[in-house]
Write an enzyme that holds these catalytic residues in place. Sequence first.
Site, PDB file in Angstrom:
ATOM      1  N   LYS A 126      -2.741   6.648   3.656  1.00 56.83           N
ATOM      2  CA  LYS A 126      -2.445   7.027   5.048  1.00 56.83           C
ATOM      3  C   LYS A 126      -1.828   8.423   5.083  1.00 56.83           C
ATOM      4  O   LYS A 126      -2.168   9.255   5.924  1.00 56.83           O
ATOM      5  CB  LYS A 126      -1.505   5.990   5.684  1.00 56.83           C
ATOM      6  CG  LYS A 126      -2.216   4.689   6.036  1.00 56.83           C
ATOM      7  CD  LYS A 126      -1.266   3.553   6.369  1.00 56.83           C
ATOM      8  CE  LYS A 126      -2.046   2.244   6.494  1.00 56.83           C
ATOM      9  NZ  LYS A 126      -1.195   1.062   6.617  1.00 56.83           N
ATOM     10  N   GLN A 170       4.747  -0.918   7.052  1.00 57.18           N
ATOM     11  CA  GLN A 170       3.715  -1.481   6.192  1.00 57.18           C
ATOM     12  C   GLN A 170       3.977  -2.972   5.956  1.00 57.18           C
ATOM     13  O   GLN A 170       5.071  -3.352   5.541  1.00 57.18           O
ATOM     14  CB  GLN A 170       3.688  -0.714   4.850  1.00 57.18           C
ATOM     15  CG  GLN A 170       2.562  -1.124   3.927  1.00 57.18           C
ATOM     16  CD  GLN A 170       1.173  -0.811   4.492  1.00 57.18           C
ATOM     17  OE1 GLN A 170       0.931   0.245   5.051  1.00 57.18           O
ATOM     18  NE2 GLN A 170       0.260  -1.764   4.372  1.00 57.18           N
ATOM     19  N   ASP A 193       0.244   0.911  15.451  1.00 57.27           N
ATOM     20  CA  ASP A 193      -0.436  -0.241  14.842  1.00 57.27           C
ATOM     21  C   ASP A 193      -0.817  -1.285  15.905  1.00 57.27           C
ATOM     22  O   ASP A 193      -1.600  -2.194  15.637  1.00 57.27           O
ATOM     23  CB  ASP A 193       0.493  -0.904  13.808  1.00 57.27           C
ATOM     24  CG  ASP A 193       0.021  -0.656  12.388  1.00 57.27           C
ATOM     25  OD1 ASP A 193      -1.138  -0.232  12.219  1.00 57.27           O
ATOM     26  OD2 ASP A 193       0.815  -0.898  11.455  1.00 57.27           O
TER      27      ASP A 193
END
Length: 366
Positions: A126, A170, A193
């Site tokens: 990422k 994460q 997200d």
Amino acid sequence: MASGLLSDCASSSSCSIRLHQFKGKSRAFARPFGCNGSISLPLRNLSVKNCTFASNSTGWSLSAVSSAMTDNASAIIIDGKAVAKQIREEVASEVARLKDAFGIIPGLAVILVGSRKDSQTYVRNKKKSCEDVGITSYEVNLPEYCTEEEVLKHISVFNNDPSVHGILVQLPLPRHMNEQNILNSVSIEKDVDGFNPLNIGCLALQGREPLFVPCTPKGCMDLLHRHNIEIKGKRAAVIGRSNIVGMPAALLLQRENATVTVVHSRTSNPEEIVRQADIVISACGIANLVRGSWLKPGAVVIDVGINPVEDPESPRGYRLVGDVCYEEACKIASAITPVPGGVGPMTIAMLLSNTLTSAKRIHNIK
Ligand code: NAD
């Protein structure tokens, strides 16, 4: 990490060989077999063999793609890698515009807790992808044994930092942490997200628009859109109902007027349900679960699964396959995403796109 699973389906490589051959043939325009007249159709991201097409002003229709199957043709390979590259280029050019015209550089903050190798790899990828498109990345690495309060403190700092437009925690988090508390604490305006329950709630409600849609299902929908696959009025089956893939994928399909059935681990007749579907999105994490016999001829298959299977011929001792038996599905489906190279590359592309969208929204830039 090899699972030890190696079905008959996975043991042959004929299908992946076919994909490699076609990749070389992909070009900007191709004249499909069986077209009336002499039009050329844009083939930006596809690799095609022996398919029968019809086109309209908006591109290819699912029914046209489906008709290919009656001629026993091979499926179109939906090349997620190529589409993701195109999206990254679009994002990079828009990021450059923001910087030049407004002096704004989009920023993405990533919080990693613990030292899982797979999570470290995802975060590294990422970060690299951000650099490639000009997005600034901020990273916090916390030890496995840190407290939930420490994670919340970092989220709060990023929530209040004007140079950060997206915040990503994460997953998975260590067991001693309450994932819900942590995801809830990410500001809805920076929830790139799309895991904040307010964003998911808006996705589920008619007449509401979420600020962000989770990246993997958004990537699946983008693949369908960019290939002009009709969704409205079609039957869709989503295999898996996780919060991050299956459930939002089903909501997205329903928002676009598909009739959606969700298949999960307790579904008693999965094959029967999947066989009725024009569009199948599979995200259950079981290698080669979906056989060719499960598919309706001409169905479009989006395979989200990434599953390791033993492969003594691979230097790593394993290789990655999807939830769908690719070799069999290629012969029945009209279009299919490969694994790897299908949905996987789309997830990061959507994250970059969401971060850009966030920066523009926060700074009120069209
Ligand atoms: P998960 O374990 O959270 O959820 C799996 C879902 O599959 C559950 O809802 C479960 O009910 C369902 N399921 C389990 N067994 C089933 C069966 N026999 N029949 C039907 N449904 C069954 O997994 P997840 O996080 O949603 O991920 C699913 C897969 O997608 C995994 O292989 C994962 O690696 C992959 N994935 C890929 C990407 C990507 O970027 N391509 C992103 C996320 C996840």
